[in-house]
Design an enzyme around this catalytic site. Structure first.
Site, PDB file in Angstrom:
ATOM      1  N   VAL A  86      35.709  36.754  34.037  1.00 26.76           N
ATOM      2  CA  VAL A  86      36.245  36.706  35.408  1.00 26.76           C
ATOM      3  C   VAL A  86      35.221  37.296  36.382  1.00 26.76           C
ATOM      4  CG1 VAL A  86      38.114  37.433  36.931  1.00 26.76           C
ATOM      5  CG2 VAL A  86      38.609  36.873  34.537  1.00 26.76           C
ATOM      6  N   LYS A  87      34.848  36.459  37.352  1.00 28.75           N
ATOM      7  CA  LYS A  87      33.828  36.873  38.321  1.00 28.75           C
ATOM      8  C   LYS A  87      34.528  37.466  39.540  1.00 28.75           C
ATOM      9  CE  LYS A  87      29.451  34.798  39.700  1.00 28.75           C
ATOM     10  NZ  LYS A  87      28.797  33.522  39.973  1.00 28.75           N
ATOM     11  N   VAL A  88      34.156  38.697  39.881  1.00 29.94           N
ATOM     12  CA  VAL A  88      34.840  39.459  40.928  1.00 29.94           C
ATOM     13  C   VAL A  88      33.792  39.939  41.940  1.00 29.94           C
ATOM     14  CG1 VAL A  88      36.248  41.528  41.351  1.00 29.94           C
ATOM     15  CG2 VAL A  88      36.514  40.279  39.190  1.00 29.94           C
TER      16      VAL A  88
END
Ligand code: G3P
Length: 217
Positions: A86-88
């Site tokens: 998951v890219k945050v």
């Protein structure tokens, strides 16, 4: 150093995978839009399609910018496929979300990192990967590669396990310099990987070998 390809183009992902040296894929909303992938369902399906082509990690970016929204989206993305990371974004709420994901066994890639301080914070929060954008720093006459070196030093000082994912790599020299500095991963266009193949003496040498073989056969 792991090689990731930074695109949402399935043909290029397949081509890089066929080369046998691909370790993963990064995407972002701009790269999705470039391929004409719009609408939540189409985007989610596209992530699964990418996961089915490659063996390694595939970064999928959240759109929400508040903690609750990022957690909800990130959990949905992580459920899609075991290869999803998951890219945050590197914002205050993002750091809280990274900490939450890290505590709950969801792997993360902290994106839009432009300083060593931001990278330190991402590591403290437990990010799996941190993505310093070296090309965009170069674009504003700052030394992007120097940031990779600074983060390497800080992470090594304290044994942080967060992997440095050099992003916004634009060309083959970026790839080489990242490898010299000790970046854990680089993500760039297919051309930055294929550029590693090229040397004029290789072409001249091969031509001569083949010509000499023909003479004797
Ligand atoms: O991985 C980050 C990347 O997608 C940004 O690259 O070339 O748009 O600066 P670029």
């Amino acid at each position: 150093m792991k090689f990731f390809i930074d695109t949402a183009n399935l043909d290029q992902i397949r081509e890089a995978q066929d080369l046998g040296v691909l370790d993963g894929v990064t995407t972002n909303p701009s790269l999705m839009a470039k391929e004409g992938i719009t609408g939540r369902n189409n985007i989610l399906k596209h992530y699964v399609d990418i996961c089915n082509i490659v063996d390694g990690d595939v970064s999928a970016e959240v759109i929400a910018t508040d903690f609750e929204g990022m957690v909800k989206e990130g959990e949905q993305l992580a459920e899609l496929h075991e290869q999803i990371v998951v890219k945050v974004p590197m914002i205050k709420e993002g750091i809280k979300a990274i900490k939450y994901f890290s505590d709950n066994g969801i792997r993360t890639n902290c994106t839009l990192v432009f300083s060593a301080g931001q990278a330190l914070l991402a590591a403290k929060a437990g990010a799996t990967y941190v993505s310093p954008f070296i090309g965009r720093l170069d674009d504003i006459s700052t030394d992007g590669l120097n940031l990779i070196a600074e983060i390497r030093l800080i992470y090594d000082n304290y044994g942080f396990e967060t992997q440095i994912l050099a992003a916004s790599v634009r060309h083959t020299m970026h790839v080489l310099e990242c490898a010299k500095i000790g970046s854990d991963v680089m993500t760039g266009p297919l051309s930055s990987i294929e550029g590693l193949l090229k040397h004029p003496l290789t072409d001249i040498g091969l031509e001569k070998f083949l010509a000499d073989y023909k003479k004797g056969n």
